[in-house]
Write an enzyme that holds these catalytic residues in place. Structure first.
Site, mmCIF file in Angstrom:
data_model
loop_
_atom_site.group_PDB
_atom_site.id
_atom_site.type_symbol
_atom_site.label_atom_id
_atom_site.label_comp_id
_atom_site.label_asym_id
_atom_site.label_seq_id
_atom_site.Cartn_x
_atom_site.Cartn_y
_atom_site.Cartn_z
ATOM 1 N N TYR A 66 -24.311 19.173 1.811
ATOM 2 C CA TYR A 66 -24.115 17.886 1.133
ATOM 3 C C TYR A 66 -25.416 17.439 0.478
ATOM 4 C CZ TYR A 66 -23.536 12.813 0.563
ATOM 5 O OH TYR A 66 -23.510 11.545 0.054
ATOM 6 N N SER B 27 -28.361 2.728 1.162
ATOM 7 C CA SER B 27 -27.171 2.997 0.360
ATOM 8 C C SER B 27 -25.987 2.154 0.809
ATOM 9 C CB SER B 27 -26.799 4.482 0.473
ATOM 10 O OG SER B 27 -25.539 4.744 -0.111
ATOM 11 N N GLN C 159 -28.979 -0.759 -2.155
ATOM 12 C CA GLN C 159 -28.343 -0.117 -3.307
ATOM 13 C C GLN C 159 -26.862 -0.439 -3.329
ATOM 14 O OE1 GLN C 159 -26.172 2.810 -2.718
ATOM 15 N NE2 GLN C 159 -25.566 2.845 -4.866
ATOM 16 N N TYR D 233 -23.040 0.101 -5.181
ATOM 17 C CA TYR D 233 -22.102 0.759 -6.090
ATOM 18 C C TYR D 233 -21.157 -0.298 -6.646
ATOM 19 C CZ TYR D 233 -23.428 5.460 -4.565
ATOM 20 O OH TYR D 233 -24.117 6.620 -4.313
ATOM 21 N N THR E 3 -26.422 1.286 -8.835
ATOM 22 C CA THR E 3 -26.202 2.637 -9.343
ATOM 23 C C THR E 3 -25.108 2.606 -10.401
ATOM 24 O OG1 THR E 3 -26.931 3.692 -7.292
ATOM 25 C CG2 THR E 3 -25.504 4.989 -8.737
ATOM 26 N N ARG F 194 -18.488 18.527 -6.517
ATOM 27 C CA ARG F 194 -19.494 19.323 -5.814
ATOM 28 C C ARG F 194 -18.758 20.382 -5.002
ATOM 29 N NH1 ARG F 194 -21.474 13.295 -4.384
ATOM 30 N NH2 ARG F 194 -21.945 12.761 -6.547
ATOM 31 N N LYS G 228 -30.156 1.967 -11.657
ATOM 32 C CA LYS G 228 -30.342 3.395 -11.379
ATOM 33 C C LYS G 228 -29.294 4.223 -12.125
ATOM 34 C CE LYS G 228 -30.612 6.570 -7.400
ATOM 35 N NZ LYS G 228 -29.439 7.445 -7.633
ATOM 36 N N HIS H 283 -28.662 11.262 -10.740
ATOM 37 C CA HIS H 283 -28.022 11.284 -9.416
ATOM 38 C C HIS H 283 -28.337 12.594 -8.681
ATOM 39 C CE1 HIS H 283 -25.106 8.596 -7.313
ATOM 40 N NE2 HIS H 283 -25.010 9.631 -6.509
ATOM 41 N N ARG I 128 -26.068 15.583 -9.186
ATOM 42 C CA ARG I 128 -24.781 15.586 -8.489
ATOM 43 C C ARG I 128 -23.643 14.983 -9.306
ATOM 44 N NH1 ARG I 128 -24.902 16.268 -3.119
ATOM 45 N NH2 ARG I 128 -23.488 14.561 -2.567
#
Length: 388
Positions: A25, A107, A128, A130, A156, A165, A252, A276, A279
């Site tokens: 990961y 996060s 951070q 989202y 972000t 991924r 970001k 990122h 990713r």
């Protein structure tokens, strides 16, 4: 204690001690992983100018990021599921960062909650965010960050849609986790990791579970997470988030000069040049190659930071000498955390600071704040000649 001379010493220990699904990961990018690789290798193209017969005493790596004093121009980047790399991982990383004098960024998708980290630290950290479809959740989590005295909000912008991924899919890394037989066998060999997880109560996404109606466990979280990121996110939404937050705002995921200009218009205090960690959009420019055009576009009108590919103090020096006011490490501190917990994060920071300090001296500089293009040899055409 093993001898640690560089970040890759920590990485080798990390790989031995952490389950494969969580190692993968961390150590992976999207699709072909081209951008993931070039984030690191593009730093190798930049050379350093050695200077001699310069007084190298009285050196200092100290600097500032968004007006905050830092022991070096480095912050710990937000990394999702850090608490699965090591038990109570976010708390341990935050404590190491605080003691070292660099910012820690928590996060949204952390295992330890905002409140967990606040209760175990004494200085403000960064949070951070989202952008989610659930606007009420955004309001409440921002208020929680305010209540915890977080000193900056990092929004972000490049995760409206999730990049694929491949390793995570093969490993069954989902919510909840559905590991393969191979990963179950691998997990059985990680006794140190298992022992740590057995001693902590923190095994879920602490900023989400229990804070949204209907989400009380990892199973109920799965459906919400699959539909939560907001593909309609736009600059007006960013303005609204800034208004709700009311404090220092860092954006970001900026990789294009036009987006940097927009970030300036909405009142960002800083932007992070970031893909990122390779990713999301595979095939995008590495962060360090995208940096010069963004600096040209916004100059000193907004503070420009960078993340992606930084594995040494020399990488930090190159980014700062190119014009970045701050850098972020993600994988580099995760290697340390997974290898040796809080001490491992401290070791990662010590390695980077020592490399930065020594390289500064050999470049004839005594202050990190005085680094500049004069310290670098940048190959002609480094940014590339692209037609868009």
């Amino acid at each position: 204690m093993p001898v640690i001379t560089n970040i890759y010493d920590l990485k080798r220990i990390y790989k031995r001690r952490v389950p494969k699904m969580f190692y993968d990961y961390c150590e992976s990018g999207s699709w072909t992983e081209q951008t993931f690789r070039e984030n690191v290798t593009d730093y190798d193209q930049i050379r350093l100018r050695q200077r001699v017969a310069v007084d190298m005493t009285e050196r200092s790596t100290a600097s500032q990021m968004i007006g905050q004093d830092v022991s070096m121009p480095v912050a710990l980047a937000p990394v999702g599921s850090t608490g699965m790399q090591h038990a109570d991982g976010e708390i341990l990383a935050a404590k190491a960062a605080e003691a070292f004098g660099v910012p820690f960024t928590l996060s949204t998708m952390s295992v330890c909650s905002i409140e967990d980290v606040a209760e175990n630290t004494t200085k403000p950290f960064w949070f951070q965010l989202y952008a989610m479809k659930d606007k009420d959740y955004i309001k409440r989590v921002i208020q929680r960050a305010k209540d915890a005295k977080c000193s900056a909000l990092v929004v972000t912008l490049d995760l409206q849609i999730l990049g694929q991924r491949h390793k995570d899919i093969h490993n069954g890394l989902s919510i909840p986790i559905r590991p393969t037989m191979g990963n179950i066998a691998n997990l059985a060999t990680k006794w140190r990791w298992i022992a740590g997880m057995a001693q902590t109560k923190r095994h879920q996404f602490g900023n989400i579970v229990g804070h949204i109606d209907g989400i009380s466990d990892m199973s109920s979280l799965s459906t919400w997470a699959a539909e939560s990121f907001d593909p309609k996110l736009n600059w007006d939404d960013v303005k609204e988030i800034k208004k709700m937050w009311g404090g220092p705002l860092i954006l970001k995921g900026i990789l294009d000069a036009e987006d940097a200009k927009m970030a300036l218009q909405v009142g960002a205090d800083a932007i992070i040049v970031s893909n990122h960690g390779g990713r999301q959009l595979d095939g995008a420019l590495s962060s360090i190659k995208a940096l010069p055009a963004i600096l040209d576009a916004v100059g000193d009108k907004v503070e420009v930071h960078i993340d992606g590919g930084i594995r040494s103090g020399q990488d930090v020096l190159k980014a700062v000498a190119m014009g970045a006011k701050g850098t972020y490490i993600g994988r580099a501190f995760i290697y340390g955390l997974g290898a040796m917990g809080q001490q491992g994060v401290t070791s990662a920071l010590e390695v980077i600071k020592k490399e930065l300090d020594t390289t500064m001296a050999l470049c004839g500089e005594t202050q990190a704040t005085e680094l500049g293009r004069h310290n670098l040899l940048i190959p002609e055409g480094f940014e590339g000649r692209w037609q868009g």
